[in-house]
Scaffold this motif. Structure first.
Motif, short mmCIF file in Angstrom:
data_model
loop_
_atom_site.label_atom_id
_atom_site.label_comp_id
_atom_site.label_asym_id
_atom_site.label_seq_id
_atom_site.Cartn_x
_atom_site.Cartn_y
_atom_site.Cartn_z
N ASP A 67 0.87 -1.16 -0.03
CA ASP A 67 0.08 -0.06 -0.12
C ASP A 67 0.82 1.31 -0.09
O ASP A 67 1.99 1.09 0.71
CB ASP A 67 -0.92 0.07 1.23
N ALA A 68 0.32 2.09 -0.79
CA ALA A 68 1.27 3.56 -1.02
C ALA A 68 2.39 3.46 -1.40
O ALA A 68 3.23 4.57 -1.58
CB ALA A 68 1.38 4.40 0.45
N ALA A 69 2.73 2.53 -2.41
CA ALA A 69 4.04 2.21 -3.21
C ALA A 69 4.03 2.97 -4.51
O ALA A 69 5.01 3.40 -5.08
CB ALA A 69 4.44 0.88 -3.32
N GLY A 70 2.84 3.45 -4.88
CA GLY A 70 2.63 4.36 -6.00
C GLY A 70 2.20 3.57 -7.12
O GLY A 70 2.26 4.13 -8.35
N LYS A 71 1.37 2.51 -7.02
CA LYS A 71 0.79 1.89 -8.42
C LYS A 71 -0.32 2.78 -9.25
O LYS A 71 0.01 2.99 -10.49
CB LYS A 71 0.20 0.58 -8.04
N ASP A 72 -1.06 3.24 -8.51
CA ASP A 72 -2.03 4.11 -9.10
C ASP A 72 -1.52 5.43 -10.07
O ASP A 72 -1.83 5.61 -11.05
CB ASP A 72 -3.09 4.73 -8.30
N GLU A 188 9.43 4.96 4.09
CA GLU A 188 8.82 5.84 3.03
C GLU A 188 7.23 5.54 3.00
O GLU A 188 6.41 6.48 2.83
CB GLU A 188 9.25 5.35 1.62
N GLN A 189 6.81 4.41 3.32
CA GLN A 189 5.42 4.01 3.32
C GLN A 189 4.84 4.75 4.69
O GLN A 189 3.53 5.23 4.57
CB GLN A 189 5.08 2.49 3.63
N LYS A 190 5.42 4.77 5.83
CA LYS A 190 4.84 5.40 7.01
C LYS A 190 4.75 6.96 6.42
O LYS A 190 3.74 7.51 6.78
CB LYS A 190 6.01 5.38 8.06
N GLN A 191 5.78 7.59 5.93
CA GLN A 191 5.60 8.99 5.64
C GLN A 191 4.58 9.09 4.60
O GLN A 191 3.84 10.37 4.81
CB GLN A 191 7.20 9.41 4.71
N ARG A 192 4.26 8.33 3.54
CA ARG A 192 3.11 8.55 2.60
C ARG A 192 1.85 8.43 3.36
O ARG A 192 0.85 8.99 2.90
CB ARG A 192 3.18 7.61 1.38
N ASP A 210 -5.26 -0.17 6.45
CA ASP A 210 -3.72 -0.23 6.13
C ASP A 210 -2.69 -0.42 7.38
O ASP A 210 -1.90 -0.98 7.01
CB ASP A 210 -3.52 0.95 5.56
N LEU A 211 -3.26 -0.05 8.46
CA LEU A 211 -2.15 -0.03 9.62
C LEU A 211 -2.05 -1.58 10.05
O LEU A 211 -0.87 -1.96 10.40
CB LEU A 211 -2.87 0.73 10.74
N PRO A 212 -3.21 -2.49 10.26
CA PRO A 212 -2.85 -3.79 10.58
C PRO A 212 -1.93 -4.59 9.46
O PRO A 212 -1.07 -5.34 9.90
CB PRO A 212 -4.32 -4.46 10.65
N GLU A 213 -2.15 -4.21 8.19
CA GLU A 213 -1.30 -4.62 7.16
C GLU A 213 0.11 -3.97 7.23
O GLU A 213 1.14 -4.81 6.84
CB GLU A 213 -1.88 -4.45 5.89
N ARG A 214 0.39 -2.97 7.53
CA ARG A 214 1.67 -2.44 7.76
C ARG A 214 2.44 -3.00 8.71
O ARG A 214 3.68 -3.54 8.81
CB ARG A 214 1.55 -0.97 8.10
N ALA A 215 1.66 -3.47 9.88
CA ALA A 215 2.32 -4.36 11.04
C ALA A 215 3.04 -5.55 10.48
O ALA A 215 3.87 -6.12 11.22
CB ALA A 215 1.20 -4.51 12.16
N LEU A 216 2.43 -6.00 9.37
CA LEU A 216 2.89 -7.32 8.92
C LEU A 216 3.91 -7.24 7.68
O LEU A 216 4.10 -8.05 6.92
CB LEU A 216 1.72 -8.39 8.14
#
Length: 289
Positions: A67-72, A188-192, A210-216
Motif C-alpha cells: 500500500d502507498a507504493a505508487g501503483k495508481d 517511506e510507506q510511513k511518510q506517505r 492499512d495499519l494492521p497490514e503495515r504491521a505485517l
C-alpha cells in the motif's frame, strides 16, 4: 536513454529483498527524470498505436506493491498519453462471491487484453500467494479447503506452479508479460500514510485497514521474495524497481515497457497491390469532387 533500467532491475538468479535498494536513482535528478518521462511517453504512444495496428499480439503489465507504493500514480503518469481505446486497466480487489466460486485464476482470465491491446493489472493473481500467504485463512473462502492446516508447503508449491503454467500459456499464445514490483521501504510507506492524514485532499486515500497490514510488512516482504523467485521466468520476467522516489519508478517502468514493446517486432499492416490501387482510386475520386 543512456541508462538501461530493463537490464538493471530485471530479476536474475536468486532474488533477495534485503539486498535490493528502495531509493536508488542512478545519475538522474528529479528534473531530468520528469523531462525524460515526457519524452518517453510520446514513444510509448507511438508503440501502442503500432501494437494496435499490428493486431497479432498483446502486452500484459502486472503491477504489484505494498500500500502507498505508487501503483495508481504510476499508471496515471506512464500511460496517461496512450490512446484509451488500446489500453485497459483492471484493479483487483478482494474476490466477490461469484469469483470465489471459481478457481483463483478465473477472474484474471476474464480481464486479459485482447490482441492489439495493452492490459494493466493493478494487483493480480499474485495476491493469491501474497495477501493469502500472509493471511492463509482467506483461502477458506474458496470452499475447497477444510482447514488452514491444508495450506502446507505442497499447497503453495501448487499455487506457484499454477501461476507459472498460466503465464507460460499466455506467452505461447501471443501475450507478452511484464511484471513490476514497486519496492518501497517501510520508512517511506510511513511518510506517505502520514501525508494522506495530514493533507486534507489526500484523506480519502487513507484507510484504517492499512495499519494492521503495515504491521505485517516483514511477512509481506518474505511472501514477495518467495513469489518473485518462484515465478520470474524468461517468458514472464519480474522487474523490481526502487520506489521510494515515485518519479524514478515511473521513468524506469516506462523504459522497461518501451523496451518490451520494441522487442515484440511489431509491424504496421502491409496493403496488397489491389488495396493500394483502391486507395489511389479513392484519392482521385476525392480530389475530383
Amino acid at each position: 536513454m543512456d541508462t538501461n533500467f530493463s537490464d538493471d532491475f530485471l530479476v536474475k538468479g536468486k532474488f533477495s529483498i534485503a539486498k535490493t535498494s528502495t531509493e536508488y536513482k542512478g545519475k538522474l535528478t528529479k528534473e531530468e527524470g520528469e523531462e525524460l518521462l515526457i519524452q518517453e511517453k510520446e514513444k510509448l504512444r507511438e508503440l501502442q498505436e503500432k501494437l494496435y495496428a499490428d493486431g497479432s499480439q498483446s502486452l500484459l503489465v502486472i503491477l504489484q506493491a505494498m500500500d502507498a507504493a505508487g501503483k495508481d500514480s504510476l499508471i496515471e503518469h506512464v500511460f496517461g498519453g496512450v490512446n484509451p481505446q488500446g489500453c485497459n486497466v483492471t484493479s483487483f480487489k478482494a474476490p466477490s462471491t461469484k469469483e470465489y466460486s471459481h478457481d483463483f485464476l478465473w477472474r484474471h482470465y476474464l480481464a486479459l487484453p485482447q490482441k492489439g491491446m495493452i492490459g494493466i493489472f493493478n494487483r493480480s493473481h499474485y495476491e493469491s500467494v501474497l495477501v493469502c500467504k500472509v493471511h492463509p485463512e482467506y483461502n477458506l473462502s474458496e470452499k475447497t479447503w477444510n482447514s488452514v492446516k491444508d495450506f502446507d508447503t505442497q499447497f503453495w508449491e501448487n499455487r506457484y506452479e499454477s501461476i507459472r503454467n498460466f503465464e507460460k500459456h499466455l506467452s505461447q499464445n501471443g501475450t507478452t508479460i511484464v511484471k513490476i514490483f514497486l519496492n518501497v521501504s517501510k520508512k517511506e510507506q510511513k511518510q506517505r500514510f502520514l501525508d494522506r492524514i495530514n493533507e486534507q485532499e489526500k484523506n480519502w486515500k487513507f484507510s484504517m485497514g492499512d495499519l494492521p497490514e503495515r504491521a505485517l510488512f516483514d511477512e509481506y516482504m518474505k511472501a514477495y521474495e518467495t513469489a518473485i523467485n518462484e515465478t520470474s521466468k524468461e517468458y514472464a520476467p519480474w522487474y523490481v524497481l526502487p520506489a521510494d522516489d515515485k518519479w524514478f519508478a515511473r521513468v524506469a517502468a516506462i523504459q522497461i515497457i518501451i523496451d518490451t514493446l520494441e522487442k515484440m517486432n511489431l509491424k504496421y499492416p502491409q496493403l496488397s497491390k489491389e488495396d493500394r490501387q483502391d486507395l489511389q482510386k479513392a484519392k482521385e475520386q476525392l480530389e475530383n469532387e
